[in-house]
Design a protein around this motif. Structure first.
Motif, PDB file in Angstrom:
ATOM      1  N   ALA A 102       0.528  -0.684   0.149  1.00  7.60           N
ATOM      2  CA  ALA A 102      -0.148   0.126  -0.014  1.00  7.60           C
ATOM      3  C   ALA A 102       0.837   1.218  -0.020  1.00  7.60           C
ATOM      4  CB  ALA A 102      -0.694  -0.114   0.943  1.00  7.60           C
ATOM      5  N   ARG A 103       0.471   1.863  -0.465  1.00  8.65           N
ATOM      6  CA  ARG A 103       1.214   3.911  -0.781  1.00  8.65           C
ATOM      7  C   ARG A 103       1.072   3.980   0.719  1.00  8.65           C
ATOM      8  NH1 ARG A 103      -1.278   5.485  -6.176  1.00  8.65           N
ATOM      9  NH2 ARG A 103      -0.549   3.490  -7.690  1.00  8.65           N
ATOM     10  N   TRP A 104       1.844   5.406   0.664  1.00 12.02           N
ATOM     11  CA  TRP A 104       2.031   6.158   2.211  1.00 12.02           C
ATOM     12  C   TRP A 104       2.762   7.103   1.831  1.00 12.02           C
ATOM     13  CZ3 TRP A 104       0.382   4.194   7.079  1.00 12.02           C
ATOM     14  CH2 TRP A 104       0.731   4.941   7.750  1.00 12.02           C
ATOM     15  N   THR A 105       1.921   8.305   2.311  1.00  8.22           N
ATOM     16  CA  THR A 105       1.863   9.414   2.076  1.00  8.22           C
ATOM     17  C   THR A 105       2.212  10.081   4.314  1.00  8.22           C
ATOM     18  OG1 THR A 105       2.443  11.870   1.468  1.00  8.22           O
ATOM     19  CG2 THR A 105       0.105  10.218   2.052  1.00  8.22           C
ATOM     20  N   ASN A 106       2.820  11.105   4.477  1.00 11.32           N
ATOM     21  CA  ASN A 106       2.711  11.599   5.244  1.00 11.32           C
ATOM     22  C   ASN A 106       2.802  13.130   4.597  1.00 11.32           C
ATOM     23  OD1 ASN A 106       3.601   9.580   7.975  1.00 11.32           O
ATOM     24  ND2 ASN A 106       5.155   9.788   6.006  1.00 11.32           N
ATOM     25  N   PHE A 137      -8.697   6.033  13.659  1.00 12.00           N
ATOM     26  CA  PHE A 137      -7.708   6.997  15.218  1.00 12.00           C
ATOM     27  C   PHE A 137      -7.165   5.677  15.978  1.00 12.00           C
ATOM     28  CE2 PHE A 137     -10.845   9.174  13.072  1.00 12.00           C
ATOM     29  CZ  PHE A 137     -10.810  10.758  13.555  1.00 12.00           C
ATOM     30  N   PHE A 138      -5.983   6.002  16.443  1.00  9.99           N
ATOM     31  CA  PHE A 138      -5.259   4.814  16.925  1.00  9.99           C
ATOM     32  C   PHE A 138      -5.863   4.869  18.918  1.00  9.99           C
ATOM     33  CE2 PHE A 138      -2.807   8.787  17.667  1.00  9.99           C
ATOM     34  CZ  PHE A 138      -2.984   9.259  18.753  1.00  9.99           C
ATOM     35  N   GLY A 139      -6.050   3.324  19.037  1.00 10.32           N
ATOM     36  CA  GLY A 139      -5.500   2.722  20.466  1.00 10.32           C
ATOM     37  C   GLY A 139      -4.522   3.456  21.259  1.00 10.32           C
ATOM     38  N   GLY A 140      -5.020   3.024  22.680  1.00  9.14           N
ATOM     39  CA  GLY A 140      -4.274   3.448  23.662  1.00  9.14           C
ATOM     40  C   GLY A 140      -4.859   4.149  24.571  1.00  9.14           C
ATOM     41  N   MET A 158       2.811   3.370  14.960  1.00 18.68           N
ATOM     42  CA  MET A 158       2.532   2.440  16.053  1.00 18.68           C
ATOM     43  C   MET A 158       1.184   1.461  15.227  1.00 18.68           C
ATOM     44  SD  MET A 158       1.194   1.531  20.216  1.00 18.68           S
ATOM     45  CE  MET A 158      -0.857   2.456  19.836  1.00 18.68           C
ATOM     46  N   GLU A 159       0.332   2.397  14.448  1.00 19.47           N
ATOM     47  CA  GLU A 159      -0.817   1.134  14.112  1.00 19.47           C
ATOM     48  C   GLU A 159      -0.267   1.298  12.332  1.00 19.47           C
ATOM     49  OE1 GLU A 159      -2.769  -0.118  15.668  1.00 19.47           O
ATOM     50  OE2 GLU A 159      -3.868   0.985  17.378  1.00 19.47           O
ATOM     51  N   GLU A 160       0.617   1.463  12.028  1.00 17.08           N
ATOM     52  CA  GLU A 160       1.195   1.546  10.271  1.00 17.08           C
ATOM     53  C   GLU A 160       0.051   0.710   9.902  1.00 17.08           C
ATOM     54  OE1 GLU A 160       4.118   2.857   7.099  1.00 17.08           O
ATOM     55  OE2 GLU A 160       4.322   3.336   9.730  1.00 17.08           O
ATOM     56  N   PRO A 161       0.512  -0.967   9.876  1.00 22.50           N
ATOM     57  CA  PRO A 161       0.074  -1.568   9.282  1.00 22.50           C
ATOM     58  C   PRO A 161      -1.134  -2.024   9.465  1.00 22.50           C
ATOM     59  CG  PRO A 161       2.246  -2.704  11.288  1.00 22.50           C
ATOM     60  CD  PRO A 161       1.556  -0.974  11.417  1.00 22.50           C
ATOM     61  N   MET A 162      -1.912  -1.614  10.543  1.00 26.67           N
ATOM     62  CA  MET A 162      -3.106  -1.518  10.572  1.00 26.67           C
ATOM     63  C   MET A 162      -3.766  -0.537   9.124  1.00 26.67           C
ATOM     64  SD  MET A 162      -6.309  -1.540  13.533  1.00 26.67           S
ATOM     65  CE  MET A 162      -5.678  -2.543  14.472  1.00 26.67           C
ATOM     66  N   ILE A 163      -3.735  -0.114   9.307  1.00 28.55           N
ATOM     67  CA  ILE A 163      -4.059   1.371   8.397  1.00 28.55           C
ATOM     68  C   ILE A 163      -2.947   0.552   7.025  1.00 28.55           C
ATOM     69  CG2 ILE A 163      -3.747   3.780   7.377  1.00 28.55           C
ATOM     70  CD1 ILE A 163      -2.657   4.412  10.550  1.00 28.55           C
ATOM     71  N   ARG A 164      -2.058   0.519   6.782  1.00 35.01           N
ATOM     72  CA  ARG A 164      -1.665  -0.259   5.291  1.00 35.01           C
ATOM     73  C   ARG A 164      -2.623  -1.469   4.688  1.00 35.01           C
ATOM     74  NH1 ARG A 164       3.389   1.016   3.252  1.00 35.01           N
ATOM     75  NH2 ARG A 164       4.629   2.123   3.711  1.00 35.01           N
ATOM     76  N   CYS A 195      -6.691   7.589   6.597  1.00 35.42           N
ATOM     77  CA  CYS A 195      -5.563   8.864   6.973  1.00 35.42           C
ATOM     78  C   CYS A 195      -6.027   9.327   8.265  1.00 35.42           C
ATOM     79  CB  CYS A 195      -6.590  10.376   6.334  1.00 35.42           C
ATOM     80  SG  CYS A 195      -6.303  10.672   4.653  1.00 35.42           S
ATOM     81  N   ALA A 196      -5.098   8.500   8.684  1.00 35.80           N
ATOM     82  CA  ALA A 196      -4.778   8.565  10.655  1.00 35.80           C
ATOM     83  C   ALA A 196      -3.958  10.186  11.332  1.00 35.80           C
ATOM     84  CB  ALA A 196      -4.057   7.418  11.063  1.00 35.80           C
ATOM     85  N   VAL A 197      -4.697  10.497  11.971  1.00 34.75           N
ATOM     86  CA  VAL A 197      -4.415  11.061  12.612  1.00 34.75           C
ATOM     87  C   VAL A 197      -3.888  11.381  13.585  1.00 34.75           C
ATOM     88  CG1 VAL A 197      -5.798  14.280  13.730  1.00 34.75           C
ATOM     89  CG2 VAL A 197      -7.222  12.584  11.364  1.00 34.75           C
TER      90      VAL A 197
END
Length: 239
Positions: free
Chosen positions: A58-62, A96-99, A108-114, A125-127
């Motif tokens: 999957a592609r990724w950008t920040n 939205f990440f957990g924690g 921390m959640e990059e693998p799940m997001i991809r 899009c993750a914030v």
């Protein structure tokens, strides 16, 4: 390995700075490093490669967008299927990440997001919303809506960054645990602003500000107990 949360008892009632330093130390022990105010970034490719999701094509950008409250640069990461093209009109899902509302990060959640972007055929899009003790309510909620609106209003050219088309009328939110709470809250805020969402997913959402639900008592463990839950809410909603 699994990050086991220690008891918050030693720091309950202590100054906010002491509590923040305590949780920063815990996250570092779990493989993360605190880089800037409230934003934690996981280090090491081993975390990604060892993920249950595996390396996902999957592609990724920040990028960053400014908070409308204090101009703080909010980190946002977006991912889309590897084979997406400018002619593809993909929906956009805000993740939205957990924690426990007190730690965590997008990295921390990059693998799940991809993985979600890949299997759902969406732009995810993750914030990197800010967390207490340094940033109590409503900072996280404001960060979430500011970042989402910046993407939907195309203030940031996500289509160009990912080289894919986006249907900005097909909107969703997604989160797990504390992220589930954030996803529900952001969905409501977007709806109040006149936007129509296609889907809102909150998995095991952290929605009750106390630690004594029947399910928590049945599944009590050292990873996240009722005590942790009550403590997290107490510093997320001070007073």
């Amino acid at each position: 390995g699994t990050l086991v949360f220690p008891s918050p008892k030693p720091i309950m009632g202590k100054p906010i700075e002491v509590q923040a330093e305590y949780w920063a130390k815990i996250t570092k022990q779990g493989g993360e490093s605190v880089e800037s105010e409230g934003a934690m970034k996981m280090t090491g490719e081993g975390v990604y490669n060892a993920s249950i999701y595996g390396p996902t094509p999957a592609r990724w950008t920040n990028f960053t967008v400014p908070s409308l409250i204090d101009d703080f640069p909010l980190h946002v990461a977006c991912s889309c299927p590897f084979e997406a093209s400018p002619d593809t009109k993909l929906p956009v899902v805000f993740f939205f990440f957990g924690g426990g509302l007190i730690i965590g990060s997008v990295k921390m959640e990059e693998p799940m997001i991809r993985w979600i972007a890949h299997v759902s055929r969406s732009v995810v899009c993750a914030v990197d919303y800010r967390v207490p003790p340094l940033y109590p309510y409503p900072t996280a909620m404001n960060d979430a809506i500011d970042a989402a609106e910046a993407v939907l209003e195309q203030q940031v050219k996500v289509e160009k960054m990912l080289n894919t088309g986006i249907d900005f009328q097909r909107i969703g939110t997604f989160g797990v645990s504390a992220g589930g709470y954030m996803a529900a809250h952001t969905a409501r805020r977007l709806t109040e602003r006149g936007r129509t969402l296609k889907v809102q997913v909150s998995l095991i959402p952290m929605v009750k500000p106390h630690g004594g639900t029947a399910s928590i008592l049945r599944n009590w463990d050292d990873i996240w107990s009722g005590l942790h839950n009550a403590y997290a809410w107490s510093i997320f909603l001070p007073g």
